[in-house]
Write an enzyme that holds these catalytic residues in place. Structure first.
Site, short mmCIF file in Angstrom:
data_model
loop_
_atom_site.label_atom_id
_atom_site.label_comp_id
_atom_site.label_asym_id
_atom_site.label_seq_id
_atom_site.Cartn_x
_atom_site.Cartn_y
_atom_site.Cartn_z
N LYS A 187 0.82 -1.21 0.00
CA LYS A 187 0.00 0.00 0.00
C LYS A 187 0.86 1.26 0.00
CE LYS A 187 -4.13 -1.77 0.00
NZ LYS A 187 -4.99 -1.55 -1.18
N CYS A 381 33.39 -1.13 32.51
CA CYS A 381 32.98 -0.07 33.42
C CYS A 381 32.44 -0.68 34.73
CB CYS A 381 31.99 0.86 32.74
SG CYS A 381 32.02 2.52 33.44
N LEU A 382 31.11 -0.68 34.95
CA LEU A 382 30.60 -1.33 36.16
C LEU A 382 31.08 -2.79 36.21
CD1 LEU A 382 28.65 -0.92 38.63
CD2 LEU A 382 26.89 -1.99 37.23
N GLY A 383 31.19 -3.41 35.05
CA GLY A 383 31.65 -4.80 34.97
C GLY A 383 33.07 -4.96 35.50
N HIS A 506 34.68 2.58 28.06
CA HIS A 506 33.72 1.88 27.19
C HIS A 506 34.30 1.68 25.79
CE1 HIS A 506 30.09 1.95 29.73
NE2 HIS A 506 30.58 3.06 30.22
N GLU A 508 33.37 -0.19 23.52
CA GLU A 508 32.36 -0.47 22.49
C GLU A 508 32.01 0.76 21.66
OE1 GLU A 508 31.85 -0.39 25.73
OE2 GLU A 508 29.81 0.21 26.30
N1 GLN Z 1 27.96 3.11 38.02
C1 GLN Z 1 29.35 3.11 37.81
C2 GLN Z 1 29.96 4.49 37.97
O1 GLN Z 1 29.29 5.48 37.91
C3 GLN Z 1 29.69 2.54 36.44
C4 GLN Z 1 29.16 3.36 35.32
C5 GLN Z 1 29.12 2.61 34.01
O2 GLN Z 1 29.20 1.40 33.99
N2 GLN Z 1 28.95 3.33 32.92
O3 GLN Z 1 31.16 4.59 38.15
#
Ligand code: GLN
Length: 534
Positions: A187, A381-383, A506, A508
């Site tokens: 359509k 990061c948080l990881g 990061h 990525e």
């Molecule tokens: N929360 C964590 C901090 O502020 C990690 C942040 C994140 O993983 N982008 O340091």
């Protein structure tokens, strides 16, 4: 050459792939040897997406200069070499903010401040500013034609043709041509209506990109051309593709880039699309099959929140001639059920960035499993912060190790630095954008980067607490990357493990299909080895 401006609008529905179309066109023009810059105009009132919920907005993409931007900018950087910055994304909120600031300063000399010309002039100047130095500027207007919110942006881009003329400006409209099963045909009416909306406000699109789930028959193209006042060859089908990296080639096959350079009077060489062909070939027929990677995170139902991460893992696969299957695992489920069934069938475990305490104990459990079962592990990061905590608790015996993001704990492995604490009161304490990092030789990081000085992007508030450095290194953790100026730990790794690495930044955000990021290449390489050894 004078900069040429290409404006991309969308009609019918949102999420129609405007960003990918814009990015793919950028890739095609670069393949023709042109210098391209890209920009996204967002019609919402928020000043930037940095504080918007990932549930509503998906990932926040971070540029080198620390702008928190729309995730479409991630597509632009992945498909092109355009250097994006704070100038590459702006919102209605930002436009009004600067106009109101000017008004308060008295810059308008008491005149009445109006949408036309003040708001539209502000929009135009931001577009022109970002385009400096480029042969072609591609500008994507967010939202859908017909939204009240987009009107000032559309009016501003209408004026561009008035100001600069045909041959220097081009309007591309992306629409949807649905197949209606009960009628048994495609359509064109929604496309007609959407173009009508555009023409009502003075914009005649030059090219229509018609998204469809099957080939658009020639007679449909003819009909759309007639009703929408465009030439038949400018009605271009964009058939759903099995992979997003096949889009540049598909568009080129439909001669999009040829029409664009023709209409803009640009002479270029024919595009060389071999690198894109190779990417697609690998994705279709990977020589080494598939690896399974678990992503243990919080926003797991929302793959949009992990857009760049998922792409970077795919790129890591491309570099290793394999496909990457992503298994999103809700870390709260790991807290509830333990590892069983969630992580015992994967070749690599990745714990991504995140904010807040929810699900972090599950992440720590996942990391402990990766460490002890010797499964390749990548913490971002948080990881990385959770990996440091896991190691402190389970290897160094610091039972109360934790992050002061969550509680005022006895052993804040991850904390705010003294200087940050005072800034905290004024708000805005995130470390954002690119920072240099020095990499130690003889480490996993060095093996991946093959360089001692690197630059990566950050978006976090908390840091590795230097007080605990020696306790962790004495037990075998290696601090392989450091930001020298402030003596901050940026990369941690474990040598007694096939591949265990955490980074505070990061990576990525800097991975591209044509240039896979070194850490993702190395991580997927390790996962492949792990799979082969299973
Ligand atoms: N929360 C964590 C901090 O502020 C990690 C942040 C994140 O993983 N982008 O340091």
């Amino acid at each position: 050459m004078k900069t040429k401006f290409i404006f991309i609008t969308g009609g019918v529905v949102s999420s129609i792939g405007k960003g990918l179309a814009a990015a793919s066109l950028g890739a095609l023009l670069e393949a023709r040897g042109l210098r391209v810059t890209m920009q996204k105009l967002d019609p919402y009132i928020n000043v930037d997406p940095g504080t918007m919920s990932p549930f509503q907005h998906g990932e926040v993409f971070v540029t080198d200069d620390g702008a928190e931007t729309d995730l479409d900018l991630g597509h632009y950087e992945r498909y092109t070499n355009a250097r994006l910055s704070k100038k590459s994304n702006f919102t209605t909120g930002q436009v009004y903010f600067s106009v109101i600031e000017k008004e308060r300063r008295g810059d308008y000399l008491g005149g009445t401040v109006q949408v036309i010309p003040h708001i539209t002039d502000e929009i135009k100047s931001k577009v022109i500013e970002n385009a400096k130095g480029a042969d072609v500027a591609i500008i994507e207007v967010g939202g859908t034609v017909g939204d009240i919110e987009s009107l000032p942006f559309l009016e501003a881009i209408r004026q561009f043709r008035y100001d600069r003329g045909h041959g220097n400006t081009l309007y591309i409209h992306v629409t949807l041509v649905p197949y209606i099963h009960t009628a048994g045909e495609m359509k064109t009416k929604p496309t007609q209506h959407s173009v009508m909306e555009l023409r009502k406000i003075g914009i005649q699109p030059d090219i229509l990109l018609c998204r469809c789930d099957r080939e658009l028959p020639q007679e449909m193209k003819k009909k759309i051309a007639l009703f929408c006042n465009v030439e038949e060859k400018d009605v271009i089908q964009v058939v759903d593709s099995e992979h997003i990296y096949a889009v540049p080639q598909a568009l080129s096959k439909e001669r999009l880039d040829e029409q664009v350079v023709d209409k803009l009077n640009i002479w270029t060489k024919a595009p060389d699309l071999t690198p894109w062909q190779n990417v697609v070939e690998t994705l279709r027929h990977p020589g080494h099959g598939e690896v399974r990677i678990a992503v243990a995170g919080k926003y797991v139902n929302l793959t949009e929140s992990y857009k760049s991460l998922a792409e970077a893992l795919t790129h890591g696969g491309i570099a290793n001639d394999c496909r990457v299957y992503l298994k999103y695992v809700d870390s709260e489920k790991i807290e509830r059920d333990g590892i069983g069934g969630h992580l015992d069938d994967v070749d690599g475990i990745l714990v991504p960035g995140g904010f807040g305490e929810r699900g972090t104990e599950g992440k720590i459990t996942a990391i402990q499993f990766a460490r002890t079962a010797k499964i390749p592990f990548f913490g971002i990061c948080l990881g990385m912060q959770m990996a440091a905590i896991e190691f402190s608790r389970n290897v160094c015996g610091i039972e109360d190790a934790c992050s002061s993001e969550f509680t005022e704990c006895g052993s804040p492995l991850i904390h705010l630095m003294e200087e940050q604490k005072s800034v905290n009161k004024k708000g805005g304490t995130m470390r954002l954008g690119a920072y240099p990092c020095s990499v130690a030789k003889g480490t996993l990081a060095y093996a991946a980067y093959n360089a001692t000085e690197i630059s990566e992007r950050h978006r976090h508030r908390y840091e590795f607490n230097n007080k605990f450095r020696s306790t962790l290194t004495e037990k075998g953790m290696i601090l392989s990357g450091v930001y020298k100026d402030k003596d901050l730990v940026e990369i941690i790794e474990l040598p007694e493990h096939p591949w265990f690495l955490g980074c505070q930044f990061h990576p990525e955000f800097k991975s591209k299909p044509l240039q896979p990021h070194p850490l993702f290449r190395a991580f997927i390489g390790a996962a492949l080895l792990h799979r082969n050894g299973r």
